[in-house]
Design a protein around this motif. Sequence first.
Motif, PDB file in Angstrom:
ATOM      1  N   LEU A 169       1.908   1.468  -3.960  1.00 17.64           N
ATOM      2  CA  LEU A 169       0.757   2.298  -4.343  1.00 17.64           C
ATOM      3  C   LEU A 169       0.903   3.733  -3.829  1.00 17.64           C
ATOM      4  O   LEU A 169       0.056   4.570  -4.097  1.00 17.64           O
ATOM      5  CB  LEU A 169      -0.540   1.692  -3.807  1.00 17.64           C
ATOM      6  N   VAL A 229      -7.528   4.034   0.936  1.00 13.80           N
ATOM      7  CA  VAL A 229      -6.209   4.662   0.904  1.00 13.80           C
ATOM      8  C   VAL A 229      -5.373   4.125  -0.260  1.00 13.80           C
ATOM      9  O   VAL A 229      -4.497   4.792  -0.776  1.00 13.80           O
ATOM     10  CB  VAL A 229      -5.493   4.482   2.262  1.00 13.80           C
ATOM     11  N   GLY A 230      -5.671   2.916  -0.690  1.00 19.38           N
ATOM     12  CA  GLY A 230      -4.916   2.324  -1.795  1.00 19.38           C
ATOM     13  C   GLY A 230      -5.626   2.501  -3.125  1.00 19.38           C
ATOM     14  O   GLY A 230      -5.514   1.653  -3.995  1.00 19.38           O
ATOM     15  N   LEU A 238      -4.268   2.037 -11.257  1.00 18.45           N
ATOM     16  CA  LEU A 238      -3.313   1.183 -11.965  1.00 18.45           C
ATOM     17  C   LEU A 238      -4.067   0.209 -12.850  1.00 18.45           C
ATOM     18  O   LEU A 238      -3.760   0.029 -14.025  1.00 18.45           O
ATOM     19  CB  LEU A 238      -2.447   0.398 -10.971  1.00 18.45           C
ATOM     20  N   GLU A 257      -5.050   4.091  -5.566  1.00 17.45           N
ATOM     21  CA  GLU A 257      -4.144   4.063  -6.719  1.00 17.45           C
ATOM     22  C   GLU A 257      -4.230   2.687  -7.403  1.00 17.45           C
ATOM     23  O   GLU A 257      -4.025   2.556  -8.597  1.00 17.45           O
ATOM     24  CB  GLU A 257      -2.717   4.333  -6.228  1.00 17.45           C
ATOM     25  N   MET A 258      -4.556   1.670  -6.579  1.00 19.94           N
ATOM     26  CA  MET A 258      -4.746   0.309  -7.079  1.00 19.94           C
ATOM     27  C   MET A 258      -5.728   0.296  -8.255  1.00 19.94           C
ATOM     28  O   MET A 258      -5.480  -0.303  -9.284  1.00 19.94           O
ATOM     29  CB  MET A 258      -5.333  -0.504  -5.931  1.00 19.94           C
ATOM     30  N   ILE A 282      -6.863  -1.044  12.794  1.00 19.20           N
ATOM     31  CA  ILE A 282      -8.291  -1.347  12.937  1.00 19.20           C
ATOM     32  C   ILE A 282      -8.559  -2.795  12.515  1.00 19.20           C
ATOM     33  O   ILE A 282      -9.251  -3.547  13.202  1.00 19.20           O
ATOM     34  CB  ILE A 282      -9.146  -0.369  12.087  1.00 19.20           C
ATOM     35  N   PHE A 283      -7.965  -3.171  11.391  1.00 24.89           N
ATOM     36  CA  PHE A 283      -8.131  -4.537  10.909  1.00 24.89           C
ATOM     37  C   PHE A 283      -7.643  -5.538  11.949  1.00 24.89           C
ATOM     38  O   PHE A 283      -8.331  -6.525  12.274  1.00 24.89           O
ATOM     39  CB  PHE A 283      -7.367  -4.725   9.594  1.00 24.89           C
ATOM     40  N   LEU A 303     -12.170   9.732   5.979  1.00 20.85           N
ATOM     41  CA  LEU A 303     -11.479   9.341   4.749  1.00 20.85           C
ATOM     42  C   LEU A 303     -12.442   8.700   3.768  1.00 20.85           C
ATOM     43  O   LEU A 303     -12.421   8.989   2.572  1.00 20.85           O
ATOM     44  CB  LEU A 303     -10.342   8.373   5.071  1.00 20.85           C
ATOM     45  N   LEU A 317       0.822  -1.208   0.000  1.00 20.71           N
ATOM     46  CA  LEU A 317       0.000   0.000   0.000  1.00 20.71           C
ATOM     47  C   LEU A 317       0.859   1.262   0.000  1.00 20.71           C
ATOM     48  O   LEU A 317       0.641   2.172  -0.797  1.00 20.71           O
ATOM     49  CB  LEU A 317      -0.920   0.016   1.231  1.00 20.71           C
ATOM     50  N   ALA A 364      -5.400   1.801   9.194  1.00 21.35           N
ATOM     51  CA  ALA A 364      -6.253   0.752   8.640  1.00 21.35           C
ATOM     52  C   ALA A 364      -5.795  -0.613   9.146  1.00 21.35           C
ATOM     53  O   ALA A 364      -6.606  -1.451   9.538  1.00 21.35           O
ATOM     54  CB  ALA A 364      -6.205   0.798   7.118  1.00 21.35           C
ATOM     55  N   GLY A 414     -11.320  -1.997   8.644  1.00 17.17           N
ATOM     56  CA  GLY A 414      -9.903  -1.890   8.291  1.00 17.17           C
ATOM     57  C   GLY A 414      -9.676  -2.110   6.809  1.00 17.17           C
ATOM     58  O   GLY A 414      -8.921  -1.373   6.162  1.00 17.17           O
ATOM     59  N   ILE A 415     -10.340  -3.124   6.269  1.00 16.25           N
ATOM     60  CA  ILE A 415     -10.143  -3.430   4.844  1.00 16.25           C
ATOM     61  C   ILE A 415     -10.730  -2.316   3.975  1.00 16.25           C
ATOM     62  O   ILE A 415     -10.127  -1.911   2.977  1.00 16.25           O
ATOM     63  CB  ILE A 415     -10.769  -4.799   4.485  1.00 16.25           C
ATOM     64  N   LEU A 419     -10.865   0.777   4.703  1.00 16.40           N
ATOM     65  CA  LEU A 419      -9.905   1.874   4.769  1.00 16.40           C
ATOM     66  C   LEU A 419      -8.688   1.580   3.888  1.00 16.40           C
ATOM     67  O   LEU A 419      -8.155   2.468   3.221  1.00 16.40           O
ATOM     68  CB  LEU A 419      -9.490   2.076   6.223  1.00 16.40           C
ATOM     69  N   MET A 420      -8.244   0.328   3.876  1.00 15.19           N
ATOM     70  CA  MET A 420      -7.095  -0.022   3.026  1.00 15.19           C
ATOM     71  C   MET A 420      -7.424   0.217   1.554  1.00 15.19           C
ATOM     72  O   MET A 420      -6.601   0.718   0.797  1.00 15.19           O
ATOM     73  CB  MET A 420      -6.708  -1.488   3.233  1.00 15.19           C
TER      74      MET A 420
END
Lengths: 513, 306, 349
Positions: free
Chosen positions: B85, C326-327, C333, C329-330, B98-99, C277, B81, B95, C319-320, C322-323
């Motif tokens: 990224l 934040v990601g 891409l 850009e994935m 939290i996860f 976010l 990440l 994140a 959590g996922i 949020l990932m």
Amino acid sequence: MLLEMEHVTKRFGELVANRDVSLSVRAGEVHALLGENGAGKTTLMNILSGMYAADEGVIRLNGEKIVINNARDAIAKGIGMVHQHFMLVPALTVIENVVLGLKENKHFLDLRGAAARLNELGDKFGLAVDPWAKVADLSIGQQQRVEILKALYRDAQLLILDEPTAVLTPQEVESLFAMIRTLTQEGLTIIFISHKLMEILGICDRCTVLRRGEVVQTIDVADITDKQHLANMMVGRQVDLHVQKPRVTPGDEVLKLDDICYTDKDGARRVKNVSFAIRRGEILGICGIDGSGQSQLVECITGLAHATQGSVTLNGKPSNQMPTREILRHGVSHIPEDRHRMAMVGQLSINENLLLMTSARKDFLCHGLYRWKAISTYNQKLCEDYQIKAQGVSEPMTNLSGGNQQKVIVAREMDRHPNLLIAMHPNRGLDIGSTKYIQGKIVEARNNGAAVLLVSGDLEEIMDLSDRIAVMYNGRIMAVMPQQSATIDKLGLLMAGVMPEGMNEHIATNGAS
Amino acid sequence: MIQWTTNFLASTFLISTPIILVGLGIVFSERAGVINIGAEGLMLIGALMGVVGSWATGSVILGTLIAMLSGVFFSLIFAYLTVSLRANQVVAGLALNIFAGGFTVVMNRLIFGVAGNAAKIDVFNTVPIPVLKEIPIVGASLFSQPLPVYIALIAAPLLQFYLMRSNPGLKIRAVGENPKAADSLGISVPAVRYMTLLYAGAMAGFAGAFVSMGQVSFFSEGMIAGKGYMALAAVVFGNYNPVGVLMAGLVFGSAESLQYRLQASGSPIPYQFLLMLPYIITVLALCVYHKKTNRPAYSGQPYHKG
Amino acid sequence: MTRGAIYPAIAVIAALAVCAVILLVMGLDPVLAYQKLFQGAFGSKNAISETLTHAIPLLLCALSFAVGVQGGLINLGATGQLYIGALAGGAVGIYLHLPPILHIPLILVVGFIAGGAYGLLIAFLKNRFGVSELISTIMMNYVAIYLLNYLVTGPMKDTSSANNLPQSALIATTAKLSIILPGTRLHAGLYLAIAALLFYYLFFYKTPLGYQIRVGGLNPDAAHYAGFSIEKNNYVTMFLAGGFAGLAGCVQIMSVQSRLIHAFAKELGFSGVAVALLGNNTPLGIAISSILFAGLDGGAAKMQTLAKVPNAVVYMLQGIILMFVVGQEMFNLFHRRQRRAGIKKEAAT
């Protein structure tokens, strides 16, 4: 031939930075690359040092075709580059910087051994530096030595120096030249990027002139009898774009600088004893190669920096210690040199960008809240007046073309009916249409009674727009003259730090008053 | 008094160890320019996976290895990440935390049941060092500790040497201070950042495993309770040096250890103020270091090549 | 704008998918789990009112982070600011006796100012010593946590009952927020949350100061050029950020908590970051995502009892999400690769 670059082309999106460039460098010579900012010198050398990949073209070293994919390849082939902005890690020591990334490094570093070898190299080439000093504590000149030593330590045979004198004091330039002579005596080959004629005449063997990404000519420095010719090759001549400019009798003095000096936080003297005044209804053009102190001079006027010596007077009031906010309130408009960095916020709309200087305007507010409808209507009109092509005022600034972005900025700054308009490189990177338009607007401001300070590297523009012209070189004003007595030839020489014949400093300074 | 001092020191070492261990990991990734607040979550995962591993294999060493591998695995996601990224490092770390808070609880309940973990597992036992353990006070406190305590104490100076004197250490420092310069010398900025993050992940897993199997002998939900953030504080207070991390960890640990003793003895000083101390010290240290900080110039900034 | 709305939606869907895979691997039934989760969150009047009750402090904490972002600051200190606000407001609520019409506003004002002052401290450290707010806010969280702990076990401890819990006395009944939906816990704090959201919108998008702060947050050089003071921006930003978090704390003790309790806010502060976010810091986005996250929290219990899936799964999910946010850009891409493949195909034909 040690090095041959053949038909090299490099594009960045739409922009062609190098077009079909061919360059050949003889072993043991000092080869100059001469050209204005944006002529493509640095891009070409970055291709050679592996920072960029060329789109087309071939590179031969000692007659053999080579491929350079990255910095490591270039280093392995004996090509070393000293970038204009040093690639040093300030927090590390000299020796740590020197051995950083070496392939032959063992898992644990033998810094003592490396320091001994560095001292040897330093003695041989006259480049002594304390290996254990922290780079952040060194002077700029010493840091440059470290960069050169870094390349020598990697057994560079071809050393590229990108505008090495730009950051140096005259004494440091002398010792750099001595260093370069020693290096060539020891068999190294140097590519020397510069736009200063005297330096090229002083140290180089041959010279390749680049203009707008293309090679103009390669000549032996010994054959140069006419400096003027070299300056013309570098500056070039554009199609005549004459701007209509009626006679205006200058009015009251708006801005007066008296013996301004500015020393930046690194202790470098960027502006040296600059004095001039601008009156209502006149354009003072300042020309000069980038980095001659124009940016800092403008910062001292706009309050973004404060002159370390001398006085600035704005509308009859001392303004040297005024904050920017107050200077803006005195009717100063400023079109900055780097619109992306300073003059606009890309993520915000045209509407919000037009609001930047007038964010507290009374008639835009109702009970302390923005009347967005009224603001939009007002700005819509502004966009039409300034021929800004956009979907609407709510479009984000970043979606606009460079020309339209600049028009938004010009619209914002002109709409305030400034007493003093400061425009830095207002047409940099713009197409002919936008350029003409913006030039017209600058003249309009002058006709309406504004004092205008125009900073540009484009001599045609300076000649076309200015009523008086000042040339800046190395932090100083070389000369100030009425537009009528200036010629492109004369300005070109002054910009490169050469006083034209028949013009001495005394006469030059008299032109200021 | 001797007994008091011995107990105080012994518990200080025990409390400091996980903070030092994880701090010794993130000090490297921080030096490479990556802000790693995800260490908290990695420790939590390590604490659980250590117990699971030890319970499944019957060996605390294997359990710890499994904890470290889990740390590496989740660090890999974090690295993907933030480095590949170029995601915001703080948010990615958050994140992950939290996860991890959810993941460990779910796993714990699935494996050990809602009632919690009553399973008997192999844990870190004290390994008294012959001869040295006979020394008064120090012998019973410093030289009669579980293995990870010795590792933490010995690793700090070794890692200090590694960071300052080895070739990879130099690269790490260069990448955090000026990635562009490192790139111009053919050093791969992403590779260096990945390596430091994976290593930091392993250390966080190790530290977590020590919390669940060295300080106690079970996993409980949310048991890391800010130790990862405290390690971040230790890195900052220790001015981004491994030995500094060791010192900071011991100072923080002693504050906590003292707090327990004050609480027990009914001292007039509220113990909560001792618990605050590490954080207040760290903020003050930030004010004092100001210009002299070793915080990398490019801390928190993703690197764009070209 | 469309982009801003689409990415969070994609992130939520992608996270649900990934989490479903994890549940399958764990031997749990994701379809049943999600079904019960949804029911628990939005399936009845009571479920919806619980979700909204959860959403109130979450939204205020999200605003706290979002305000920081507008000013270019990363405020991870909502937790600490929340406790300080709750402490100050709580003291007023417990020890003063006033008519509700005065008492409630007074608590809110005091809580806002106290939280704001705690935020100002961060701005001061940044302006004066260049201390990164990122680290200082995390540190100050713990200071506040222990301060609360000290007060509820010491000077402010509840002495009326025999139990020995770390909590204060109940707040005065005049300080309680009224229930707005009879038979549920949904309270007047909802109006406050809506007002705060409205203020956020008006301040940043309708006032000169808010505009100046946004400019500084996006491009400090442009702010400098236009004569705005970044230091002043930092102060105002952190005061508002801290104030919103302080309000969140007050609202909790004036409603569902009724008293100060050690560590009562748990992960609220950091959840707020996630909500902000996911909502892309826009007023509408924050409103929607706070309800979504609150729904996850609220539905978790039902999921646990009816689908036998541990309630903590929702934190994994958060959590996922949020990932993925934040990601993002994935996705870029992926999109670019597809486009490049498309171009190649076109070139080939």
